[in-house]
Design an enzyme around this catalytic site. Sequence first.
Site, mmCIF file in Angstrom:
data_model
loop_
_atom_site.group_PDB
_atom_site.id
_atom_site.type_symbol
_atom_site.label_atom_id
_atom_site.label_comp_id
_atom_site.label_asym_id
_atom_site.label_seq_id
_atom_site.Cartn_x
_atom_site.Cartn_y
_atom_site.Cartn_z
ATOM 1 N N GLY A 1 63.862 47.900 56.143
ATOM 2 C CA GLY A 1 63.328 46.956 55.160
ATOM 3 C C GLY A 1 61.826 46.875 55.277
ATOM 4 C CB VAL B 1 61.755 46.674 60.056
ATOM 5 C CG1 VAL B 1 62.633 46.679 61.301
ATOM 6 C CG2 VAL B 1 60.855 45.446 60.046
ATOM 7 C CG ASP C 1 57.838 33.097 56.165
ATOM 8 O OD1 ASP C 1 58.142 32.428 55.144
ATOM 9 O OD2 ASP C 1 57.663 34.323 56.146
#
Length: 791
Positions: free
Chosen positions: A517, A524, A633
Amino acid sequence: MAAKPLHLLFYSTLVMLVSLQFQASSAQTNITSRFPLLAAAGAGWSSPSGRFSFGFYATDGGLAIGVWLATAPNITVTWTANRNNTPDTGGSLRLTYDGRLIWIGASIQDRPVAVPPRPAVSGAMLDDGNFVLYGADASVVWSTFASPTDTLLAGQDLVPGAQLFSSVSDTNRATGKYRLTNQQNDANLVLYPVGTSNVADAAYWSTVTFQIGFLLTLRLDASGVLYQANSNGSFTSNLTRSGSAKAGAEAYYRLTLDPDGVLRLYHHAFVSGGASKASVQWSTPSDRCLVKGVCGLNSYCVLDHDGQPSCLCPPGFGFLDATNTALGCTVNSSAGECRGGQQDAASFSMAPTLNMSWVNAAYEVMGAGTSAADCQAACLSDCFCAAVLRDANDGTCTKQQLPLRYGRVGGAYTLSVKTGGAANPASGGGGSGRDTRNKPVGVGRATTIALVCIGILACVALSAFIASARLLRVKRRHVALANADAGEGLEEETAPLRSYTYQELERATHCFRDPLGRGAFGTVFKGALRDGEKAIAVKRLEKLVEDGEREFQREVRAIGRTSHRNLVRLLGFCHEGANRLLVYEFMSNGSVADLLFKGGAPAWPDRLGIALDVARGLHYLHDELDSRVIHCDVKPQNILMDAAGTAKIADFGLAKLLQPDQTRTFTGVRGTRGYLAPEWYRGAGPVTVKADVYSYGVVLLEIVTCRRSMEMEEAGEERTLMELVYECLLRGEVTRAMSSDEVVDAAAVERAVKVGIWCVQGEPESRPSIKSVILMLEGHLEVPFPPPPAS
């Protein structure tokens, strides 16, 4: 006299024409592209009378463009272009050949001042204070009157739906703290603080015309009459009378919403010789403590001998900034822990302040006739109660959460605030900001003895707690080592990270061949160590060098030495030349976002387990580390699932590490739209771990409903997922908000929804701690019915 040579005569004539043209341009009332205005303080295009000018005026930090009335000794600015832009210098103001008015050549960048819907060919500064641009057909295509800032001039209308916004100060014309709104839905003219909804609790003055039945326009005429009128003039309502002007004097009126939140009608009289005198003809409100927002959250207003407002803190609170008391107050005493939904009342006290006025945002109401003692006792035993308001008129008692809003001296309420320690109404006030009029003259001997005893017991208890904590920590380390020996993959908490070479990670990922991703900072990749024995995920930071370095440092500092089961384990890193790579344990079952939003979501009990996993991970970050960590986040994409079905929090690239003695921080906006806590984007004071609690609340509601928080907005609906869920909660139909028809435990779903709504409250103080969230979700703590979520 000898005749001049022909070329000298031509030259002299040309100079004279240019000089005349320049002189004409300085007082030009028919501005075209041929007449630019050089940037300088006071340079402007004047009206025929010379009273008004449009151009450059000096402000804090440079120049701004606006309209001003030529009063003395200082000009009176009545309109400002792009008022929230940084002041600038240099360049010139000109009407371009494509019909726009632009500040060209400023030191920062070119700045459009007016972009009319049709090209403008000329402009003029009029004697009524209106600067206009004309199209080719001589019609007005743009005007300052059509977009007021903080002031209305005679002949200028505030139409339905329009607003005036105060300035920051007399020398800073940026948008300030207050607004005057001509409400389009009900014809009411209302004063509010900026950043509030159009609700009665936020209003501090209105014309009370909300039942008139038709829309009204606010107008100011040349004689100083301020009035409201309907579209055909058949209805008028005067707010002021006609002003008084001396014979032979020119009179100008302006209505300005001043920086202090007071709406004032000014009269400017010009006499012979150009001298002027200003006076206030009318103003509202007359008491400056009635202006809501003059004092910040958890503080209250009191007038001094000169009628100026001062801000004070209730007992148990202290100023956020002692040098700027208007910012408000924060709690300086602990509210303690909840056990079984109740609190040990003996460890806390209630500090009352009489004759107050506050916004009554109750989450629970006790009926009329409640005694002061019963009212306080109810708050002492309630974990969620921070204060109570008791109405002296009928004895109604209401429980309040923080923050407290719009407090002032003078009213029928007694505010009683829950504070730590033995009962002592005078203890823990806001230092110099405490109102001492209700302070008792002394402390009794019995109370002193009790305090000493409590202090001794507290020291003994603290020593026992520290000893127990050390034993527990040693035990945890032994357990962690045993688990590691058993092959469970956990490492000792203080184990150092491994430093890898770039070549090692290049081999482990087969030259970064298998991407898992992409995020905001990089990609990654899947890999394996030791001949495929241990699967890993490698994040290669690819954005800007400085951004990648910042994320690298945050990841390593925030979770580099932890082994909590609900955090993705950071195994090591590569910090080699321009290469920044982070090595994590591999999560085989993807993210929670994949589980929730791509079909085939887990059953409700499993989703509740995921919600608890995330909460436990945040509890570890917020409460169990020596230095607190704000993740910043929290969202489904950053929650990953391992092979055993355990949810783990990942991606600490935006995390904020607090110092051991630090509970709040000032920092720039960070996070993801849809999950950002309101205090991030409105810049309202310091940020705490409660920002993560807000994001968690959004995620919890997504877990319950299997809906994305932004899907309704993206579909064009006006309400949010939080508002939809709250509406279903009010109707007792929480399962209707779920995206599937699965059979669920309605009581458990309702409990989770109420917890989620508490987490997404607009003010950080109203949100529970993440520890309380866990207790509520597990059923160990009662969940009161929540107020509406943040809009």
